[in-house]
Design a protein around this motif. Structure first.
Motif, mmCIF file in Angstrom:
data_model
loop_
_atom_site.group_PDB
_atom_site.id
_atom_site.type_symbol
_atom_site.label_atom_id
_atom_site.label_comp_id
_atom_site.label_asym_id
_atom_site.label_seq_id
_atom_site.Cartn_x
_atom_site.Cartn_y
_atom_site.Cartn_z
ATOM 1 N N ASP A 1 -5.314 5.451 9.516
ATOM 2 C CA ASP A 1 -5.004 5.853 8.143
ATOM 3 C C ASP A 1 -5.796 5.046 7.128
ATOM 4 O OD1 ASP A 1 -2.730 7.892 8.189
ATOM 5 O OD2 ASP A 1 -1.962 6.361 9.545
ATOM 6 N N PHE A 2 -6.352 3.913 7.550
ATOM 7 C CA PHE A 2 -7.075 3.034 6.636
ATOM 8 C C PHE A 2 -8.585 3.064 6.859
ATOM 9 C CE2 PHE A 2 -2.790 1.467 7.209
ATOM 10 C CZ PHE A 2 -2.360 1.294 5.908
ATOM 11 N N VAL A 3 -9.039 4.051 7.622
ATOM 12 C CA VAL A 3 -10.467 4.192 7.924
ATOM 13 C C VAL A 3 -10.930 5.582 7.507
ATOM 14 C CG1 VAL A 3 -12.219 4.224 9.746
ATOM 15 C CG2 VAL A 3 -10.329 2.587 9.856
ATOM 16 N N TYR A 4 -12.114 5.644 6.877
ATOM 17 C CA TYR A 4 -12.691 6.925 6.443
ATOM 18 C C TYR A 4 -14.162 6.937 6.825
ATOM 19 C CZ TYR A 4 -14.170 10.700 3.273
ATOM 20 O OH TYR A 4 -14.682 11.860 2.742
ATOM 21 N N PHE B 1 0.849 -1.191 0.000
ATOM 22 C CA PHE B 1 0.000 0.000 0.000
ATOM 23 C C PHE B 1 0.880 1.235 0.000
ATOM 24 C CE2 PHE B 1 0.252 -1.824 4.289
ATOM 25 C CZ PHE B 1 0.973 -0.834 4.950
ATOM 26 N N CYS B 2 0.263 2.333 -0.323
ATOM 27 C CA CYS B 2 0.978 3.617 -0.390
ATOM 28 C C CYS B 2 0.020 4.710 0.066
ATOM 29 C CB CYS B 2 1.474 3.874 -1.810
ATOM 30 S SG CYS B 2 2.265 5.493 -2.032
ATOM 31 N N VAL B 3 -0.079 4.885 1.371
ATOM 32 C CA VAL B 3 -0.963 5.918 1.913
ATOM 33 C C VAL B 3 -0.434 7.285 1.492
ATOM 34 C CG1 VAL B 3 -1.902 6.942 4.009
ATOM 35 C CG2 VAL B 3 -1.625 4.462 3.842
ATOM 36 N N ALA B 4 -1.304 8.088 0.890
ATOM 37 C CA ALA B 4 -0.875 9.366 0.314
ATOM 38 C C ALA B 4 -0.307 10.314 1.358
ATOM 39 C CB ALA B 4 -2.046 10.028 -0.401
ATOM 40 N N ASP B 5 0.784 10.960 0.994
ATOM 41 C CA ASP B 5 1.362 12.033 1.809
ATOM 42 C C ASP B 5 1.003 13.351 1.146
ATOM 43 O OD1 ASP B 5 2.869 13.833 3.244
ATOM 44 O OD2 ASP B 5 4.618 12.509 3.401
ATOM 45 N N TYR B 6 0.021 14.062 1.720
ATOM 46 C CA TYR B 6 -0.486 15.288 1.116
ATOM 47 C C TYR B 6 0.475 16.466 1.233
ATOM 48 C CZ TYR B 6 -5.065 12.935 0.929
ATOM 49 O OH TYR B 6 -6.099 12.073 0.665
ATOM 50 N N GLN B 7 1.610 16.264 1.886
ATOM 51 C CA GLN B 7 2.588 17.345 1.980
ATOM 52 C C GLN B 7 3.313 17.562 0.658
ATOM 53 O OE1 GLN B 7 4.963 17.619 5.772
ATOM 54 N NE2 GLN B 7 4.179 15.531 6.062
ATOM 55 N N PHE B 8 3.169 16.598 -0.258
ATOM 56 C CA PHE B 8 3.846 16.670 -1.542
ATOM 57 C C PHE B 8 2.802 16.711 -2.665
ATOM 58 C CE2 PHE B 8 6.683 14.512 1.384
ATOM 59 C CZ PHE B 8 7.868 15.240 1.216
ATOM 60 N N ASP C 1 -8.769 9.471 -3.725
ATOM 61 C CA ASP C 1 -7.414 9.605 -3.185
ATOM 62 C C ASP C 1 -7.141 10.960 -2.544
ATOM 63 O OD1 ASP C 1 -7.349 11.069 -5.541
ATOM 64 O OD2 ASP C 1 -5.645 10.001 -6.410
ATOM 65 N N THR C 2 -7.907 11.979 -2.914
ATOM 66 C CA THR C 2 -7.686 13.301 -2.326
ATOM 67 C C THR C 2 -8.442 13.511 -1.019
ATOM 68 O OG1 THR C 2 -9.443 14.199 -3.738
ATOM 69 C CG2 THR C 2 -7.166 14.421 -4.526
ATOM 70 N N THR C 3 -9.338 12.587 -0.669
ATOM 71 C CA THR C 3 -10.077 12.691 0.593
ATOM 72 C C THR C 3 -9.779 11.528 1.537
ATOM 73 O OG1 THR C 3 -12.019 11.518 -0.299
ATOM 74 C CG2 THR C 3 -11.978 13.926 -0.524
ATOM 75 N N PHE C 4 -9.394 10.398 0.983
ATOM 76 C CA PHE C 4 -9.085 9.195 1.762
ATOM 77 C C PHE C 4 -7.710 8.707 1.315
ATOM 78 C CE2 PHE C 4 -10.722 4.602 2.748
ATOM 79 C CZ PHE C 4 -9.866 4.546 3.847
ATOM 80 N N PRO C 5 -6.655 9.120 2.000
ATOM 81 C CA PRO C 5 -5.289 8.875 1.516
ATOM 82 C C PRO C 5 -4.920 7.416 1.330
ATOM 83 C CG PRO C 5 -5.285 9.731 3.778
ATOM 84 C CD PRO C 5 -6.670 9.905 3.247
ATOM 85 N N ASN D 1 5.586 7.484 5.236
ATOM 86 C CA ASN D 1 6.477 6.495 5.827
ATOM 87 C C ASN D 1 5.635 5.451 6.564
ATOM 88 O OD1 ASN D 1 8.306 5.015 7.324
ATOM 89 N ND2 ASN D 1 9.490 6.782 7.982
ATOM 90 N N PRO D 2 5.713 4.171 6.173
ATOM 91 C CA PRO D 2 4.891 3.137 6.831
ATOM 92 C C PRO D 2 5.085 3.072 8.346
ATOM 93 C CG PRO D 2 5.891 2.281 4.837
ATOM 94 C CD PRO D 2 6.512 3.622 5.080
ATOM 95 N N ALA D 3 6.250 3.477 8.797
ATOM 96 C CA ALA D 3 6.517 3.424 10.237
ATOM 97 C C ALA D 3 5.633 4.386 11.015
ATOM 98 C CB ALA D 3 7.989 3.729 10.500
ATOM 99 N N ASN D 4 5.094 5.386 10.313
ATOM 100 C CA ASN D 4 4.267 6.393 10.983
ATOM 101 C C ASN D 4 2.774 6.149 10.827
ATOM 102 O OD1 ASN D 4 6.634 7.771 11.706
ATOM 103 N ND2 ASN D 4 6.632 8.948 9.781
ATOM 104 N N LEU D 5 2.385 5.031 10.210
ATOM 105 C CA LEU D 5 0.971 4.756 9.953
ATOM 106 C C LEU D 5 0.308 4.064 11.145
ATOM 107 C CD1 LEU D 5 1.179 3.388 6.291
ATOM 108 C CD2 LEU D 5 0.564 5.711 7.013
#
Length: 212
Positions: A53-56, A27-34, A78-82, A45-49
């Motif tokens: 992060d997988f619930v909306y 998986f690749c949870v979106a980082d909206y900082q970029f 993808d822009t509302t549920f990373p 970073n998966p270590a910070n998930l």
């Protein structure tokens, strides 16, 4: 010598294929900082998930139907549920007030609708201008093939509810009426391409925010 070289090249190709396949992430949870690119967002970073992060929860809230279409659309993309980033699917909640409609529109992907509370007339038009439509009731589902123009209309006496799934985290939405009348294309040009008169075009431009 030639056979040995072929065997060697095939071995390298197999090793490359295996190494490439095993490098694909789960998986690749979106980082909206970029910024978003053609392939989606960069990964957090998966270590910070965490599980959050997988619930909306956004689809549990009724959408605002106080508009010209009496439609409230809530998007899990993808822009509302990373967590959807790169996974090839998304969902949308459709709240239709009495007489509400999802105006004719299209996506670059296919869509499946599930009616939770109806009835709803739902349909699409294919490239041969054949219209496929039917009244759907609670529990019914219908598929809209990729890129086909499609729509929904609440024909009941109370608000209707449906959920749609699309096979992209970034499906794209193009509503025909908004596209035609929400831009700065000159009125006389729209007259020609729609066969509407200037008065009708200007009325619709006023509704959808167009100019010229």
């Amino acid at each position: 010598m030639a056979i040995s070289r072929v065997v060697f090249l095939l071995s390298v190709l197999v090793l490359f294929t295996v190494s490439t396949a095993t490098s694909v992430v789960d998986f690749c949870v979106a980082d909206y900082q970029f910024p978003k690119g053609p392939a989606g967002f960069p990964c957090k970073n998966p270590a910070n998930l965490t599980v959050d992060d997988f619930v909306y929860s956004g689809l549990g809230v009724r959408g605002d139907t106080n508009n010209i279409f009496k439609l409230g659309a809530t998007f899990a993309v993808d822009t509302t549920f990373p967590a959807l980033n790169g996974l090839g699917l998304s969902m949308t909640r459709l709240d239709l007030g009495v007489g509400g409609v999802v105006p004719i529109h299209s996506h670059r992907v296919s869509e499946l609708i599930l009616v939770i509370d109806g009835p709803i007339i739902s349909g699409f038009i294919d490239e041969n201008n054949v219209a496929y439509y039917k009244k759907l009731n609670k529990g019914d589902i219908m598929i809209f093939p990729q890129s086909m123009l499609h729509f929904q209309v609440n024909v009941g006496k109370k608000p209707a509810l449906a959920f749609v799934s699309l096979n992209s985290a970034n499906p794209g939405f193009q509503t025909t009426s908004v596209s035609l009348f929400g831009n700065d294309l000159p009125t006389n040009v729209i007259e020609k391409i729609t066969l509407l008169d200037a008065k009708q075009v200007k009325k619709l431009k006023k509704i959808f925010g167009g100019t010229n």
